[in-house]
Design an enzyme around this catalytic site. Structure first.
Site, mmCIF file in Angstrom:
data_model
loop_
_atom_site.group_PDB
_atom_site.id
_atom_site.type_symbol
_atom_site.label_atom_id
_atom_site.label_comp_id
_atom_site.label_asym_id
_atom_site.label_seq_id
_atom_site.Cartn_x
_atom_site.Cartn_y
_atom_site.Cartn_z
ATOM 1 N N ASP A 1 0.859 -1.173 0.000
ATOM 2 C CA ASP A 1 0.000 0.000 0.000
ATOM 3 C C ASP A 1 0.903 1.234 0.000
ATOM 4 O OD1 ASP A 1 -2.372 1.539 0.276
ATOM 5 O OD2 ASP A 1 -1.956 1.739 2.415
ATOM 6 N N ASP B 1 -6.810 -2.683 3.552
ATOM 7 C CA ASP B 1 -5.811 -3.683 3.171
ATOM 8 C C ASP B 1 -6.110 -5.063 3.755
ATOM 9 O OD1 ASP B 1 -4.235 -1.700 1.874
ATOM 10 O OD2 ASP B 1 -3.451 -1.075 3.820
ATOM 11 N N ASP C 1 -1.473 -1.088 6.010
ATOM 12 C CA ASP C 1 -1.715 -0.612 7.369
ATOM 13 C C ASP C 1 -3.169 -0.267 7.650
ATOM 14 O OD1 ASP C 1 -1.926 1.725 5.821
ATOM 15 O OD2 ASP C 1 -1.229 2.964 7.486
#
Length: 640
Positions: free
Chosen positions: A327, A530, A526
């Site tokens: 990410d 996700d 995080d």
């Protein structure tokens, strides 16, 4: 026991009976599930660790029981000084105890997987404020909300369901969905997602998707499905056992037959002793330590380096990963917007402009405003008093300081204030191409400057990406941010591929696509968005600074929240896998070397069979070797 000669006080015969009494409930009752698994493995011919444990425990117990109560069945040369036979009740019990420890650790890890689902469900409010056709309002349980209901969402409340905005305007924090820290402006006709947070305005919305149809419910379902569908890996111990077990059994049978046919009198007794000795020396005492000792030592070493390992499976899988999906926000970047650029036109002083903007933005609740105020404060510039503050949704803010009029925001805000911003348009585009958010400032209807805010890349991210590339890994960035900003970050870091504007299901779909192409994937993220991909990947890697659900969905958590932890995690996993293979060698090598001796291969030369004490020594030596080797992981260098 405590240094006391208990065995001498009891006498050898009574001590043997006491050992039998203590071991019997453990073997007959506590180890019953192990015998069931072992018997199933034999029936299905899927020989594994349970087969070896069943044979080892069963043989040690049966032999010891016969030796305790019928010692005269064995040749006198095998008797101890007191006329009794050596027994192995303690070996059977120790094996069971070690296996139970491993089972408890595994169960604890499995129980924690449910926490991810609970953390996701907590994002949704328990009630929603329903508006009746008469205009009355009341709080209704969320499960009573149906499609088409009109609902009010007040400032600071979570949006209860997926809906369309009927009236009102506000900014909504969608970081749980996109992972991006900047709120999104919402007005009539826009859509909002259940679980997102309404920042400052009041909205009237119409429910479009409720219950299991909402985006949040689908994320929950994806995380749950990914966790359930993850197949358990075939353990190294099982693979070794699949060859070792049949070999040991065949050798024991051959030894029995050879002694029956060619052995001296009493041939049957010699045949029994040799066959039992073969099975006892193969008893997997160290097998129960081989993997757990390496894992426990490795996880302790990882914690020292800021790498928390949730389970052994994740650690083993990490060594085989060839692709990492990351990410952007909070993983590659810090996740906190900062003031980065201040550009003024010639007619305006920078400190004066920043003083006016600090006073103006102090009245705004927008996260970018907080970043600007903090950035100006760090420069030691005091705020000028501002009156008549007003925010224009989706455009910017304006106000007065004394007799001066201030406008601050995007190009639309400048157009609204009739300010010509053409002189700084190219500069603004350059800043945006660097992944920054650029905003214009005007004083008294004249363009005064340009302010840029960005989410900085973490200091060691570039070095970590380079190290991962050196290790032969492919890096793919998947982010909910726009293509231009994502490309700017990827170009700076040398990332191999970019997937921008993706939603949670898109990230999981990307991981699934890579799986179909034969890639071994680790996902690093995080945020709540996700979580499905983290759970679906071979290894989920969570930033410790991120959302709890991301941490719970991942097998590995990086406490320091930087990609350098991925490099350390991979080195730790590779070192651990090597160590486990070495331990399995030690767990089997001494026993395997003793099998032909136990079968009686030296009898024609020495005239004696293998003493059971030598078998015990071999088992003890293998355990000591395993423990000593595993402890070497405490000194492994993860930063080299």
């Amino acid at each position: 026991m405590l240094g006391l000669p208990i065995r001498e006080w009891l006498g050898e015969r009574l001590a043997l009976y006491l050992e039998f009494a203590l071991a019997t409930p453990v073997v007959i009752w506590a180890a019953r599930p192990f015998f069931h698994r072992g018997w199933t493995s034999i029936k299905t011919w899927n020989l594994n660790m349970w087969t070896l444990i069943m044979i080892g425990v069963g043989t040690a117990y049966l032999y010891s029981t016969i030796a305790t109560f019928l010692p005269w069945l064995f040749p006198a040369g095998l008797h101890m000084a007191g006329g009794h036979m050596p027994v192995y009740f303690e070996a059977a019990v120790v094996i069971i105890a070690l296996v139970f420890v491993g089972q408890v650790l595994e169960l604890r890890a499995r129980e924690r997987t449910g926490d991810a689902i609970r953390a996701l469900l907590d994002l949704a409010p328990k009630t929603a404020r329903r508006i009746t056709p008469d205009g009355d309002e009341y709080d209704a349980p969320l499960e009573n909300i149906v499609e088409g209901d009109r609902l009010r969402v007040r400032p600071g409340e979570a949006v209860p369901v997926d809906a369309n905005v009927l009236s009102g305007s506000t900014s909504v924090d969608e970081s749980m969905l996109t992972g991006e820290p900047l709120p999104v402006e919402k007005r009539e006709g826009d859509t909002v997602t259940g679980g997102t947070l309404n920042k400052n305005g009041s909205l009237v919305i119409e429910a479009v998707k409720v219950g299991d149809e909402t985006m949040l419910a689908r994320i929950v379902a994806m995380v749950s499905s990914a966790q359930r569908s993850r197949a358990p890996i075939q353990g190294l111990a099982d693979r070794v056992s699949s060859y070792f077990v049949p070999t040991v059994v065949i050798v024991a049978l051959l030894a029995f037959l050879i002694w029956i046919v060619f052995g001296p009198d009493p041939a049957f007794v010699f045949a029994i002793v040799s066959a039992v000795s073969v099975l006892i020396i193969a008893c997997p005492c160290a097998l129960g330590l081989a993997t757990p000792m390496s894992i426990m030592t490795a996880t302790g070493r990882g914690a020292q380096a800021g790498v928390l390992v949730k389970d052994a499976e994740a650690l083993e899988r990490m060594a085989k990963v060839d692709t990492i999906v990351v990410d952007k926000t909070g993983t590659l970047t810090e996740g906190k917007p900062r003031l980065t650029d201040v550009i003024t036109v010639e007619a305006f002083d920078e400190r004066e402009l920043l003083g006016l903007l600090r006073g103006l933005e102090a009245g705004s609740e927008h996260p970018l405003a907080e970043a600007i105020v903090d950035g100006i404060a760090e420069r030691g510039i005091e705020a000028n008093p501002v009156t008549d503050f007003s925010a224009v949704t989706g455009k910017g803010v304006q106000g007065k300081s004394g007799k001066r009029t201030i406008a601050f925001g995007n190009a639309a805000m400048m157009d609204l204030s009739s300010v010509d911003h053409q002189a700084l348009d190219d500069t603004a585009d350059e800043l945006r191409s660097e992944g920054k958010t650029a905003m214009f400032a005007a004083i008294d209807g004249q363009l005064a400057g340009l302010i840029a805010v960005s989410d900085p890349i973490k200091a060691n991210t570039k070095a970590a990406i380079d190290a991962l590339h050196e290790a032969g890994l492919t890096i793919i960035m998947a982010t909910g941010d726009n293509e231009r900003t994502a490309r700017a970050v990827a170009d700076k870091l040398g990332i191999d591929q970019v997937r921008a504007g993706v939603l949670p299901e898109d990230k999981k779909a990307l991981v699934d696509e890579l799986h179909r192409n034969g890639r071994k994937v680790a996902m690093a993220g995080d945020g709540v968005n996700d979580a499905p991909a983290l759970a679906s990947a071979e290894v989920g890697i969570a930033m410790g600074t991120g959302a709890d659900v991301a941490v719970e969905s991942a097998g590995i958590t990086l406490l320091k929240g930087d990609l350098g932890g991925i490099v350390r995690a991979r080195k730790l996993s590779q070192a651990t896998l090597r160590n486990i293979k070495q331990n399995l060698f030690f767990a089997f090598a001494y026993n395997a070397a003793g099998v032909p001796v136990a079968a009686g291969i030296l009898y024609p030369v020495t005239g004696t069979l293998l003493s059971p004490m030598i078998a015990a020594a071999a088992m003890s030596l293998s355990s000591v070797s395993v423990i000593s080797n595993a402890l070497r992981l405490r000194r492994v260098d993860l930063d080299a």
